[in-house]
Design a protein around this motif. Structure first.
Motif: not given
Length: 337
Positions: A282-303
């Motif tokens: 699940g490491a890759g799955d959760l990386f995607a989850a965190g990235f997409l949740a951040g993206h939904a919050r309007g965070l920049d790509y690196v954050t």
């Protein structure tokens, strides 16, 4: 019209059967360490009988991503197929309990709900043997147009490319999402999966079907058929679709962190600290989850990638592919949200 979603995931609805084991067991069972292979129902029963004590939890790569994103506050839905049986009811209950919308009708007959036998060796590496069962029955009829059109990102699990009807379901979702002006993401899922469908995955990237690509470095090397990880990342950097657009690429590199590839640029992102790797499932799955949740919050790509790294770090420190710690509290403590 469906309520707007931040993320809609199309994936295999699978229940994970997780057991600790050693390399001797893998050898005796004739399975390749670290890989995912498809098995039939008789082999599933044989493997289950041979395994030691197991933990049974709802899983599936895409579903893990949906759950992780929901825990981090994203409005999330899931499209996948289960049978109306005990494991199918368990899967649906677990998904809904985490706040993920799941409205696909279960199959009344046919193959049983899918199972993935996850064998975890002492180094935390996971080897997966998957009986796809009912999840192969996902079809275009299960894709609701209003739901897809409402989602900011529709995310495809690469494993879905195996069943032909599920492939058609994703093509339908791509068409709806892009007609609604929304984004589409693909995770390559597994290097062996890439080996089976390399040309088709590259076709999806190059014909403009995909806006966001998630991959680990092994999958990316398989995609571009190179032994050089840096060459694979450069190839992704230079990739353009048929309209000349660069896609957004997120590439994980285990303990070396991740990279964000966008607009011809490559940004390295550090790994989140880990005390001990217990189970890399699940490491890759959760990386995607965190990235997409951040993206939904309007965070920049690196954050957003840092949030993904944090979610991945949490999940690999215990057995199972779903978070057990408070991801929101962890993210706030790191100043990420």
């Amino acid at each position: 019209m469906s309520a707007p979603l931040d993320l809609l995931v199309l994936g295999n609805a699978i229940v994970d059967v997780i057991a600790r084991t050693d390399e001797g067991f893998l050898s005796a069972q004739g399975v390749a360490k670290g890989a995912m292979q498809l098995i039939d129902e008789p082999r599933a029963e044989e493997l289950f009988s041979a395994m030691g004590p197991a933990t049974i939890v709802s899983g599936g790569s895409g579903a893990n991503t949906a759950v992780g994103a929901a825990i981090l506050g994203a409005k999330t839905g899931f499209v996948g197929k289960v049978r109306e049986d005990e494991l199918g009811r368990l899967f649906a209950h677990d998904l809904k309990a985490t706040g993920v919308a799941f409205g696909v009708a279960p199959a009344k007959d046919g193959p049983a709900t899918a199972r993935c036998f996850v064998l975890v060796t002492p180094d935390g590496e996971r080897t997966m043997n998957t009986y796809l069962g009912a999840c192969q029955g996902l079809s275009p009829a299960d894709v609701n147009e209003a739901t897809v059109a409402s989602a900011r990102v529709t995310y495809l699990e690469g494993y879905l490319w195996d069943p032909p009807a599920a492939k058609d379901a994703f093509r339908k979702a791509v068409r709806i999402a892009h007609n609604a002006g929304q984004a589409v993401a693909l995770t390559l899922s597994d290097a062996f999966c890439v080996g089976r469908y390399r040309d088709e995955f590259l076709g999806l990237i190059r014909d403009g079907s995909i806006d966001i690509l998630f991959a680990n470095i092994g999958e990316l090397q398989s995609l571009y058929q190179t032994d050089d990880p840096d060459a694979a990342i450069r190839a992704l950097r230079d990739e353009r679709d048929n309209r000349g657009r660069h896609l957004l690429g997120l590439v994980t590199r285990s303990e070396e962190g991740s990279v964000v590839v966008k607009g011809g640029e490559i940004r390295a992102v550090e790994v989140s600290p880990v005390r001990e790797v217990v189970d890399s499932t699940g490491a890759g799955d959760l990386f995607a989850a965190g990235f997409l949740a951040g993206h939904a919050r309007g965070l920049d790509y690196v954050t957003s990638a840092r949030l993904g790294a944090l979610a991945a770090a949490e999940v690999i420190q215990h057995i199972g592919a779903r978070p057990q710690g408070d991801l929101v509290a962890l993210a706030r403590a790191r100043g990420l949200i």
